[in-house]
Write a protein that holds these residues in place. Structure first.
Motif, PDB file in Angstrom:
ATOM      1  N   GLN A  49       0.899   5.397   0.423  1.00 20.90           N
ATOM      2  CA  GLN A  49       0.220   6.614   0.850  1.00 20.90           C
ATOM      3  C   GLN A  49       0.631   7.741  -0.101  1.00 20.90           C
ATOM      4  O   GLN A  49       1.826   7.952  -0.323  1.00 20.90           O
ATOM      5  CB  GLN A  49       0.618   6.973   2.282  1.00 20.90           C
ATOM      6  N   THR A  50      -0.345   8.434  -0.679  1.00 18.91           N
ATOM      7  CA  THR A  50      -0.010   9.449  -1.684  1.00 18.91           C
ATOM      8  C   THR A  50      -0.537  10.823  -1.289  1.00 18.91           C
ATOM      9  O   THR A  50      -1.527  10.945  -0.562  1.00 18.91           O
ATOM     10  CB  THR A  50      -0.589   9.079  -3.059  1.00 18.91           C
ATOM     11  N   LYS A  51       0.145  11.840  -1.788  1.00 20.21           N
ATOM     12  CA  LYS A  51      -0.305  13.227  -1.691  1.00 20.21           C
ATOM     13  C   LYS A  51      -0.024  13.883  -3.030  1.00 20.21           C
ATOM     14  O   LYS A  51       1.058  13.717  -3.589  1.00 20.21           O
ATOM     15  CB  LYS A  51       0.457  13.976  -0.584  1.00 20.21           C
TER      16      LYS A  51
ATOM     17  N   SER B 265       0.835  -1.197   0.000  1.00 19.97           N
ATOM     18  CA  SER B 265       0.000   0.000   0.000  1.00 19.97           C
ATOM     19  C   SER B 265       0.870   1.247   0.000  1.00 19.97           C
ATOM     20  O   SER B 265       1.866   1.334   0.703  1.00 19.97           O
ATOM     21  CB  SER B 265      -0.920   0.004   1.226  1.00 19.97           C
TER      22      SER B 265
END
Length: 955
Positions: A59-61, A57
């Motif tokens: 985590q994106t921004k 997984s």
């Protein structure tokens, strides 16, 4: 020819790109970089995989969301009331946290200084932190809870928690272009700390101008565009991680994925999956990791041809020289895993760079499969735009060397640092006329292409980690047989070697032609080797004894490492090497016993294969662990022995108890003649028997086994014997212990049988700590002196924890300790598994376990089942345990606990041990987590700390 139809969308995109590239001004500061990235590519992403991620997984921004986040953080920082230009030491572990902190500092008008992981040794850590405080004239730290705990014992620091800063920032919303201070190109931007391998760290000052000059040139060299996808798994505190793999792609609008190194090292296939899924174009990996990945990926031939790797175009590599065959092997491996091997055409670009040059500034992009490398190590190539390089005489630092001649490498250009912070002397001594920076490396430029051929600096780089040579030499000087001040250790890389090594040159105190020369030389060389392994985890490649009247010193009374290496390479020390080998062979010959029986000869063949020796070099008197065997090697010996001799089981513990080849052969002969037999239970397993210092006895953790200590025991070779206690009940016919008192009585008697009189040294890991405490009390009650009681990450009051452990949680705890499941999975699986039957629970965990780990441990479901019962019996022994009494003194070592903060663990759980120590109890921080502190990653540092505490107690 008919015109090609172009869609309106394509035309609009082209016009936009053209206008922004022609009309928009180039960024002059880092503030401009993030503003430009958000304006042009608001939806491009920064992705993160953390050290705690147990799946793929991400985590994106988006650039836009990240920009808003860091500007809010910057505004919240102003509440600290620090003046513009203040230095903030950023001490964080995850890429996203570091990245956010650095940008927030920049936008708030502060100067971030990235702090790498602090030493686990308290004295070194305190010295470094004090040095940094003096260097900056202030001590403002931004860290997490764990970092705050690490520096909690050091006074005079202003510590801010990132979690608290984030909480404050969540109440704010500033404009998307808000800044507290409008930076200028020549303002200090980011400070980076040097390794400090030759003393305390220097702080390298980079301005907005130097960083942008480097990043523009790098991006052009890499061919980055706004459509590029970049993957980084180098720590953000390193210039390669922050400047080369973050700010550079951000300048070009490229999307980025930042992965904690542990996530890929634990699962090398994850790298291939990420390249496939995210269409990664550019990545970074130092030589030793290329080598490790190649070895690890070889085990996964079942998924050859499984991944689309056509996107990857280039892998940058730095930190140490890249071995050509390693690069070729890695590239070839990538092709085997590719769905379409012919589409895989990427370069491994060896680069040269330093903190002072904003990381890489000289590169040689080469497709190592299409173009055969010319030299053993990949060339480093040509400078990026704006950078210049030259080779000069290292003595005067200015006389140019001819093409193809070696000399000191110097570089200059707009990407060079401006100075060392508050260190004018170091700054001025690093430059010569014309702005040329002295790199400290020896190189050769041939037809415009540079390659390195040696080092001037006082460091040796082992697997990308720098170790200080002066510190090593200081300890080597103390060896009996070495003439003081006539010893030098010099970096050296042998042909075909994957990482840098070193050679020791010294003058012996004894005559090499004397009758006892062979015995003395053998002892001296063993002592030198042992110190090297303890200090930098690696033995020397050669130890060259040179008579004192032939060891030349400079006019300043120093030995020249460069001169000695030059003599070595030219063969001028061959006679000394030959004489040493003659004497060492003579010494070995005294103890050499040729294998005589068929069993001994078969084992000699297995030993030779494991240690890459000729069979003729293996003696029947060889000790498996003293010649380099690890716990994994022991399992390989077990497996190959069972296969060769046709035995169903050769107990690993019997290998530990019979490490000498002839003794192991006798044991195997007994198995062949009588079959598996039950031997009398002996709790003590000798893991290392050499050395004259007081022996150390180690009590097993709650899993009852001792293999976990094998790698630690090696560091005590030729220093002190190392014994480990193994719980009763592993072997058929041996019942489990039924009480703490029974176990303690058994272990105390075994110590007295092994070492008749004190003083004694005893330690226990985890659960074994309370057992060690009770054994020490028993020995003192018998009138013996116990000078050292070491308790490793265990509180005195264990009964509450014991009552919480049922069969399911005990099975999962054991499985986590053995590496069958992750700690995260062990915590999450207990509730859903409890309704299942015992057999169903075991089978569920078995299916989750890595097959290679099961093979390594030689596990079966039946053995795991019994092991859970044994561990449960130890828990039962501790259910009613209530500590009482005291011992003379306690040494408590603490690591990251299973749950909660380290500060709470130390202050509320471990500090009560002081009530059971008549002398002042000592509490020492050690690296790693509770279940990993004895792993290969952490044991080199742990052993240094542990041995220093033994010595502090007079042992």
């Amino acid at each position: 020819m008919a015109p090609v139809a172009v869609s309106p969308t394509t035309i609009t995109k082209f016009i936009t790109t053209f206008k922004t590239s022609v009309v928009s001004p180039q960024p002059n500061t880092l503030h401009d970089v993030i503003t430009q990235a958000v304006d042009r590519y608001p939806s491009h992403e920064l992705g993160f995989i953390t050290s705690s991620a147990h799946d793929s997984s991400i985590q994106t921004k988006t650039f836009s969301a990240f920009n808003q986040c860091v500007r809010n953080l910057a505004r919240a920082m102003l509440d600290w009331g620090k003046p513009t230009g203040s230095v903030v030491i950023v001490y964080l572990t995850e890429h996203e946290d570091n990245m956010a902190a650095v940008w927030a500092c920049l936008l708030a008008g502060y100067v971030p200084c990235l702090q790498p992981a602090l030493s686990a040794q308290q004295a070194h850590k305190e010295g470094h932190v004090g040095h940094i405080k003096n260097l900056f004239g202030s001590a403002t730290w931004l860290t997490n809870e764990l970092g705050a705990e690490q520096i909690s014992t050091i006074s005079g620091l202003e510590v801010h928690l990132l979690s608290e800063l984030k909480a404050s920032a969540e109440t704010l919303t500033v404009s998307a272009d808000w800044v507290a201070y409008k930076a200028k190109p020549d303002d200090e931007a980011i400070l980076f700390l040097t390794s400090g391998s030759t003393g305390f760290s220097k702080a390298v000052v980079h301005t907005h101008r130097t960083i942008l000059a480097a990043c523009r040139a790098k991006g052009e060299s890499y061919g980055l565009t706004s459509e590029s996808q970049v993957l980084n798994w180098v720590g953000f505190d390193h210039v390669a991680g922050s400047l080369e793999m973050h700010i550079t792609p951000l300048l070009f609008g490229a999307s980025q994925l930042h992965v904690h190194a542990s996530a890929i090292l634990a699962d090398p296939l994850r790298l291939l999956r990420l390249i496939d899924e995210k269409s990664i174009e550019l990545a970074f990996a130092p030589n030793f990791l290329l080598s490790k990945l190649t070895r690890d990926l070889e085990k996964h031939a079942d998924v050859f041809g499984h991944f689309d790797l056509s996107s990857i175009k280039r892998i940058n590599s730095g930190g140490e020289a890249v071995v050509s065959r390693t690069a070729q092997a890695f590239a070839s491996m990538m092709k085997q895993f590719s769905k379409n091997p012919s589409a895989v055409s990427f370069v491994i670009s060896a680069g040269f760079g330093m903190t002072e040059t904003c990381a890489g500034c000289i590169y040689d992009p080469i497709d190592v499969l299409a173009t055969e490398p010319v030299h053993e190590f990949l060339d480093l190539g040509r400078p990026i735009n704006g950078c210049e390089m030259r080779i000069v005489d290292p003595v005067d630092g200015s006389t140019l060397r001819h093409d193809g001649e070696s000399g000191e490498l110097q570089v200059r250009g707009p990407m060079l640092f401006v100075r060392y912070y508050n260190n004018a002397d170091a700054t001025s001594s690093s430059f010569v006329g014309g702005g040329w920076y002295r790199t400290g490396d020896i190189g050769i430029i041939e037809s415009g292409v540079m390659r390195l051929s040696g080092r001037i600096k006082d460091t040796v780089i082992v697997h990308g980690v720098s170790y200080g040579i002066p510190e090593l030499e200081t300890h080597l000087q103390t060896v009996e047989g070495v003439t003081y001040s006539f010893l030098a250790a010099a970096p050296y890389r042998a042909s075909g070697q994957e990482t840098e090594g070193f050679i020791i040159f010294y003058s012996p105190t004894f005559d090499l032609d004397a009758v006892d020369a062979s015995t003395k030389l053998f002892a001296t060389h063993k002592a030198l080797r042992d110190i090297c392994v303890r200090m930098i985890t690696l033995p020397p490649q050669f130890v060259v004894p040179i008579p004192v009247n032939q060891m030349e010193k400079t006019t300043l009374g120093k030995l020249s490492r460069a001169h000695l290496i030059s003599l070595f390479k030219q063969g001028q020390l061959a006679k000394h090497i030959a004489r040493a080998e003659e004497l060492l062979s003579e010494a070995r010959g005294v103890s050499f016993v040729a294998p005589s029986t068929e069993t001994e000869k078969a084992l000699a063949n297995i030993f030779a294969g494991i240690f890459n020796l000729a069979i003729s070099e293996v003696s029947a008197s060889d000790n498996f662990f003293e010649i380099g065997g690890t716990s994994i090697d022991a399992i390989r010996l077990k497996r190959e022995g069972e296969e060769y001799f046709g035995l169903p089981d050769i107990s690993t513990i019997q290998i530990l108890k019979h490490p000498v080849l002839s003794s192991l052969a006798n044991y195997i002969d007994s198995l062949l003649s009588k079959g598996t037999q039950t031997e009398e239970y002996d709790p003590i397993v000798p893991l290392q028997l050499s050395g004259k210092k007081t022996p150390i006895f180690f009590v097993h953790p709650g899993i009852g086994e001792v293999l976990i200590f094998v790698n630690l025991a090696k560091y005590f070779h030729n220093e002190r014997p190392f014994y480990a206690f193994r719980a009763r009940g592993f072997d058929t016919g041996h019942p489990f212990f039924t009480s703490m008192d029974e176990m303690v009585s058994c272990y105390a008697a075994a110590i007295k049988k092994t070492q008749a009189t004190g003083p004694y040294a005893i330690a226990g890991y985890s659960y074994g700590g309370v057992v060690a405490f009770e054994v020490a009390k028993r020995l003192e009650a018998m009138g013996d002196e116990v000078k050292f009681v070491g308790l490793i990450n265990i509180p005195p009051h264990i009964a509450p924890r014991m009552t919480e452990i049922d069969w399911t949680s005990g099975m999962l705890h054991l499985s986590s300790f053995l590496g069958l499941v992750s700690k995260h999975d062990a915590d999450d699986l207990a509730p859903p598994l409890r309704p299942l039957t015992r057999q169903e629970q075991l089978e569920f965990v078995w299916k989750m376990s890595p097959p290679e780990r099961i093979v390594e441990l030689q596990l079966t479901l039946e053995k795991l089942d019994k092991w859970v019962d044994l561990a449960g019996s130890l828990i039962d022994c501790g259910l009613d345990y209530n500590p009482s009494g005291s011992v003379s003194a306690l040494e408590v070592f603490y690591a990251i606990p299973f749950a909660g903060t380290k500060a709470d663990w130390l202050n509320n759980q471990l500090k009560p041990w002081s009530g059971f120590s008549r002398g002042e109890a000592s509490y020492t921080d050690v690296p790693g987590e509770h279940h990993t502190l004895m792993d290969l990653e952490h044991v080199p540092e742990f052993q240094k700390i542990f041995r220093s505490r033994l010595e502090a107690r007079g042992l």
